[in-house]
Design a protein around this motif. Structure first.
Motif, PDB file in Angstrom:
ATOM      1  N   ILE A 193      -4.064  -8.784 -63.799  1.00  0.00           N
ATOM      2  CA  ILE A 193      -3.278  -9.875 -63.231  1.00  0.00           C
ATOM      3  C   ILE A 193      -2.772 -10.759 -64.358  1.00  0.00           C
ATOM      4  CG2 ILE A 193      -3.336 -11.945 -61.790  1.00  0.00           C
ATOM      5  CD1 ILE A 193      -5.390 -10.549 -60.021  1.00  0.00           C
ATOM      6  N   LEU A 194      -1.484 -11.056 -64.316  1.00  0.00           N
ATOM      7  CA  LEU A 194      -0.829 -11.913 -65.304  1.00  0.00           C
ATOM      8  C   LEU A 194      -0.259 -13.139 -64.596  1.00  0.00           C
ATOM      9  CD1 LEU A 194       0.495 -12.575 -68.055  1.00  0.00           C
ATOM     10  CD2 LEU A 194       2.337 -10.966 -67.439  1.00  0.00           C
ATOM     11  N   VAL A 195      -0.748 -14.309 -64.958  1.00  0.00           N
ATOM     12  CA  VAL A 195      -0.294 -15.565 -64.365  1.00  0.00           C
ATOM     13  C   VAL A 195       0.575 -16.304 -65.373  1.00  0.00           C
ATOM     14  CG1 VAL A 195      -0.980 -17.728 -63.263  1.00  0.00           C
ATOM     15  CG2 VAL A 195      -2.458 -15.701 -63.068  1.00  0.00           C
ATOM     16  N   VAL A 196       1.744 -16.752 -64.929  1.00  0.00           N
ATOM     17  CA  VAL A 196       2.619 -17.539 -65.795  1.00  0.00           C
ATOM     18  C   VAL A 196       2.783 -18.933 -65.196  1.00  0.00           C
ATOM     19  CG1 VAL A 196       3.864 -15.625 -66.841  1.00  0.00           C
ATOM     20  CG2 VAL A 196       4.643 -16.517 -64.650  1.00  0.00           C
ATOM     21  N   ALA A 197       2.775 -19.948 -66.066  1.00  0.00           N
ATOM     22  CA  ALA A 197       2.907 -21.331 -65.596  1.00  0.00           C
ATOM     23  C   ALA A 197       3.540 -22.176 -66.683  1.00  0.00           C
ATOM     24  CB  ALA A 197       1.542 -21.904 -65.226  1.00  0.00           C
ATOM     25  N   ASN A 198       4.426 -23.069 -66.283  1.00  0.00           N
ATOM     26  CA  ASN A 198       5.050 -23.971 -67.249  1.00  0.00           C
ATOM     27  C   ASN A 198       5.278 -25.342 -66.628  1.00  0.00           C
ATOM     28  OD1 ASN A 198       7.421 -22.686 -65.728  1.00  0.00           O
ATOM     29  ND2 ASN A 198       8.459 -24.290 -66.896  1.00  0.00           N
ATOM     30  N   GLY A 199       5.296 -26.346 -67.463  1.00  0.00           N
ATOM     31  CA  GLY A 199       5.585 -27.699 -67.013  1.00  0.00           C
ATOM     32  C   GLY A 199       4.332 -28.496 -66.706  1.00  0.00           C
ATOM     33  N   GLU A 200       4.400 -29.809 -66.970  1.00  0.00           N
ATOM     34  CA  GLU A 200       3.217 -30.646 -66.783  1.00  0.00           C
ATOM     35  C   GLU A 200       2.845 -30.796 -65.313  1.00  0.00           C
ATOM     36  OE1 GLU A 200       3.629 -34.640 -68.097  1.00  0.00           O
ATOM     37  OE2 GLU A 200       5.720 -34.803 -67.489  1.00  0.00           O
ATOM     38  N   ASN A 201       3.762 -30.497 -64.392  1.00  0.00           N
ATOM     39  CA  ASN A 201       3.405 -30.573 -62.970  1.00  0.00           C
ATOM     40  C   ASN A 201       2.424 -29.485 -62.564  1.00  0.00           C
ATOM     41  OD1 ASN A 201       5.432 -28.537 -63.218  1.00  0.00           O
ATOM     42  ND2 ASN A 201       5.875 -28.706 -61.031  1.00  0.00           N
ATOM     43  N   LYS A 202       2.184 -28.501 -63.442  1.00  0.00           N
ATOM     44  CA  LYS A 202       1.200 -27.455 -63.162  1.00  0.00           C
ATOM     45  C   LYS A 202      -0.151 -27.741 -63.822  1.00  0.00           C
ATOM     46  CE  LYS A 202       4.125 -25.016 -60.803  1.00  0.00           C
ATOM     47  NZ  LYS A 202       4.645 -23.701 -61.188  1.00  0.00           N
ATOM     48  N   ALA A 203      -0.238 -28.778 -64.625  1.00  0.00           N
ATOM     49  CA  ALA A 203      -1.455 -29.024 -65.399  1.00  0.00           C
ATOM     50  C   ALA A 203      -2.664 -29.286 -64.504  1.00  0.00           C
ATOM     51  CB  ALA A 203      -1.243 -30.190 -66.367  1.00  0.00           C
ATOM     52  N   ASP A 204      -2.504 -30.115 -63.486  1.00  0.00           N
ATOM     53  CA  ASP A 204      -3.637 -30.429 -62.615  1.00  0.00           C
ATOM     54  C   ASP A 204      -4.143 -29.204 -61.879  1.00  0.00           C
ATOM     55  OD1 ASP A 204      -3.854 -33.143 -63.216  1.00  0.00           O
ATOM     56  OD2 ASP A 204      -2.382 -33.725 -61.702  1.00  0.00           O
ATOM     57  N   ILE A 205      -3.215 -28.399 -61.333  1.00  0.00           N
ATOM     58  CA  ILE A 205      -3.654 -27.256 -60.534  1.00  0.00           C
ATOM     59  C   ILE A 205      -4.245 -26.159 -61.411  1.00  0.00           C
ATOM     60  CG2 ILE A 205      -1.437 -26.019 -60.481  1.00  0.00           C
ATOM     61  CD1 ILE A 205      -4.092 -26.414 -57.663  1.00  0.00           C
ATOM     62  N   ILE A 206      -3.798 -26.034 -62.648  1.00  0.00           N
ATOM     63  CA  ILE A 206      -4.418 -25.061 -63.553  1.00  0.00           C
ATOM     64  C   ILE A 206      -5.870 -25.442 -63.809  1.00  0.00           C
ATOM     65  CG2 ILE A 206      -4.456 -24.303 -65.968  1.00  0.00           C
ATOM     66  CD1 ILE A 206      -1.430 -24.051 -65.821  1.00  0.00           C
ATOM     67  N   LYS A 207      -6.121 -26.709 -64.017  1.00  0.00           N
ATOM     68  CA  LYS A 207      -7.500 -27.153 -64.232  1.00  0.00           C
ATOM     69  C   LYS A 207      -8.357 -26.871 -63.001  1.00  0.00           C
ATOM     70  CE  LYS A 207     -10.229 -31.126 -65.764  1.00  0.00           C
ATOM     71  NZ  LYS A 207     -10.197 -32.541 -66.210  1.00  0.00           N
ATOM     72  N   LYS A 208      -7.824 -27.172 -61.813  1.00  0.00           N
ATOM     73  CA  LYS A 208      -8.575 -26.936 -60.582  1.00  0.00           C
ATOM     74  C   LYS A 208      -8.790 -25.450 -60.337  1.00  0.00           C
ATOM     75  CE  LYS A 208      -7.041 -31.013 -57.975  1.00  0.00           C
ATOM     76  NZ  LYS A 208      -6.257 -31.459 -56.793  1.00  0.00           N
ATOM     77  N   ALA A 209      -7.734 -24.663 -60.522  1.00  0.00           N
ATOM     78  CA  ALA A 209      -7.797 -23.247 -60.168  1.00  0.00           C
ATOM     79  C   ALA A 209      -8.700 -22.444 -61.088  1.00  0.00           C
ATOM     80  CB  ALA A 209      -6.387 -22.651 -60.169  1.00  0.00           C
ATOM     81  N   PHE A 210      -8.662 -22.733 -62.379  1.00  0.00           N
ATOM     82  CA  PHE A 210      -9.370 -21.884 -63.331  1.00  0.00           C
ATOM     83  C   PHE A 210     -10.656 -22.489 -63.871  1.00  0.00           C
ATOM     84  CE2 PHE A 210      -4.922 -20.487 -63.490  1.00  0.00           C
ATOM     85  CZ  PHE A 210      -5.108 -19.167 -63.098  1.00  0.00           C
ATOM     86  N   PHE A 211     -10.877 -23.788 -63.596  1.00  0.00           N
ATOM     87  CA  PHE A 211     -12.090 -24.424 -64.111  1.00  0.00           C
ATOM     88  C   PHE A 211     -12.826 -25.218 -63.034  1.00  0.00           C
ATOM     89  CE2 PHE A 211      -9.252 -23.668 -67.632  1.00  0.00           C
ATOM     90  CZ  PHE A 211     -10.090 -23.103 -68.575  1.00  0.00           C
ATOM     91  N   GLY A 212     -12.383 -25.111 -61.798  1.00  0.00           N
ATOM     92  CA  GLY A 212     -13.047 -25.765 -60.682  1.00  0.00           C
ATOM     93  C   GLY A 212     -13.762 -24.758 -59.807  1.00  0.00           C
ATOM     94  N   PRO A 213     -14.275 -25.198 -58.670  1.00  0.00           N
ATOM     95  CA  PRO A 213     -14.969 -24.282 -57.767  1.00  0.00           C
ATOM     96  C   PRO A 213     -14.018 -23.281 -57.132  1.00  0.00           C
ATOM     97  CG  PRO A 213     -14.710 -26.435 -56.755  1.00  0.00           C
ATOM     98  CD  PRO A 213     -14.276 -26.586 -58.171  1.00  0.00           C
ATOM     99  N   VAL A 214     -14.532 -22.106 -56.807  1.00  0.00           N
ATOM    100  CA  VAL A 214     -13.751 -21.089 -56.085  1.00  0.00           C
ATOM    101  C   VAL A 214     -13.753 -21.469 -54.613  1.00  0.00           C
ATOM    102  CG1 VAL A 214     -13.606 -18.660 -55.441  1.00  0.00           C
ATOM    103  CG2 VAL A 214     -14.308 -19.298 -57.759  1.00  0.00           C
ATOM    104  N   THR A 215     -12.581 -21.748 -54.097  1.00  0.00           N
ATOM    105  CA  THR A 215     -12.453 -22.200 -52.717  1.00  0.00           C
ATOM    106  C   THR A 215     -11.104 -21.809 -52.145  1.00  0.00           C
ATOM    107  OG1 THR A 215     -12.218 -24.181 -51.328  1.00  0.00           O
ATOM    108  CG2 THR A 215     -11.764 -24.452 -53.673  1.00  0.00           C
ATOM    109  N   PRO A 216     -11.049 -21.430 -50.864  1.00  0.00           N
ATOM    110  CA  PRO A 216      -9.752 -21.100 -50.249  1.00  0.00           C
ATOM    111  C   PRO A 216      -8.821 -22.292 -50.157  1.00  0.00           C
ATOM    112  CG  PRO A 216     -11.497 -21.093 -48.600  1.00  0.00           C
ATOM    113  CD  PRO A 216     -12.166 -21.201 -49.930  1.00  0.00           C
ATOM    114  N   GLN A 217      -9.348 -23.510 -50.373  1.00  0.00           N
ATOM    115  CA  GLN A 217      -8.472 -24.682 -50.429  1.00  0.00           C
ATOM    116  C   GLN A 217      -7.625 -24.688 -51.705  1.00  0.00           C
ATOM    117  OE1 GLN A 217      -7.946 -26.839 -47.989  1.00  0.00           O
ATOM    118  NE2 GLN A 217      -9.409 -25.758 -46.681  1.00  0.00           N
ATOM    119  N   VAL A 218      -8.041 -23.903 -52.690  1.00  0.00           N
ATOM    120  CA  VAL A 218      -7.258 -23.668 -53.905  1.00  0.00           C
ATOM    121  C   VAL A 218      -7.177 -22.150 -54.067  1.00  0.00           C
ATOM    122  CG1 VAL A 218      -7.022 -24.107 -56.388  1.00  0.00           C
ATOM    123  CG2 VAL A 218      -8.149 -25.797 -54.922  1.00  0.00           C
TER     124      VAL A 218
END
Length: 241
Positions: A193-218
């Motif tokens: 799987i290859l994920v691409v992301a750009n822009g500061e509007n993605k910074a918060d969700i990258i932190k949540k998605a890859f360094f937060g809990p695994v949850t269907p809410q994310v």
């Protein structure tokens, strides 16, 4: 998971395209899972350039797209079939019969979902799945929910997703409210799987998605459980990790 930091969108696109190109070169008849939206446009542009230089051959490649708006025909310039044709397919030597996008005009949604699941199975699964990342953590159109959806299904888009996509339509009223999307299990069964992301509007969700809990809410947080994920982001998108 591996994380590659790029200085800007162009470098992010080039790094992502190099990874996809390597897959095509190593396995000329590979199955690519493809994504739409503004983020992968530069990646597709780089792949087209690679083909035009004679470095890439797509003649044996097969593709399956993540999703398609319900109610839009392939000829509609906002459909994802149209997007793929314009940004990649018609610029390289891929056989259109080997490209697959859900049928947005299917009257029987359940039958279309079952058909698309079978397409993926018949291809032997996906070798490399390209993903963008929604600001609410959606991948494909798998929106935040109480459970992870498994296979292809019809989803009601959240208002945040409708708002984000409205920039591509003349009026927000024109944005479809439903879409067919590959499910989480189908995505997770991809070999890479290859994920691409750009822009500061993605910074918060990258932190949540890859360094937060695994949850269907994310929804993207499930990618933490995959054995071979690569995240390519620009400095702004990776600014909080």
């Amino acid at each position: 998971m591996r994380i590659y930091r790029a200085k800007d969108y162009e470098e992010m696109s080039r790094k992502a395209a190099n990874l996809i190109a390597a897959q095509v070169i190593m396995k000329p008849d590979c199955v690519l899972g493809l994504a739409t939206g503004t983020t992968p446009v530069g990646t597709y542009r780089q792949l087209v350039e690679g083909y035009e230089k004679g470095d890439l051959d797509f003649s044996a490649v097969k593709t399956v797209n993540l999703d398609e708006y319900k109610g839009l025909s392939p000829e509609n310039n906002q459909s994802y079939r149209y997007f793929m044709n314009e940004n990649l397919f018609r610029h390289v030597n891929i056989c259109l019969e080997n490209t697959n996008v859900p049928n947005g005009l299917a009257e029987d949604a359940e039958a279309e979902c079952a058909r698309y699941n079978q397409v993926i199975r018949d291809l032997g699964g996906i070798d490399l799945q390209l993903l963008g990342l929604g600001v609410n953590g959606h991948i494909g159109f798998n929106e935040p929910d109480d459970a992870f959806a498994k296979e292809t299904h019809l989803v009601t888009l959240t208002q945040s997703t409708i708002d984000a996509n409205s920039r591509l339509f003349d009026r927000i009223e024109d944005v479809p409210h439903y879409a067919f999307t590959m499910g989480i299990r189908s995505i997770m069964q991809a070999r890479k799987i290859l994920v691409v992301a750009n822009g500061e509007n993605k910074a918060d969700i990258i932190k949540k998605a890859f360094f937060g809990p695994v949850t269907p809410q994310v929804p993207a947080s499930i990618l933490q459980m995959h054995p071979d994920v690569i995240l390519v982001g620009d400095e702004a998108a990776l600014g909080k990790i």
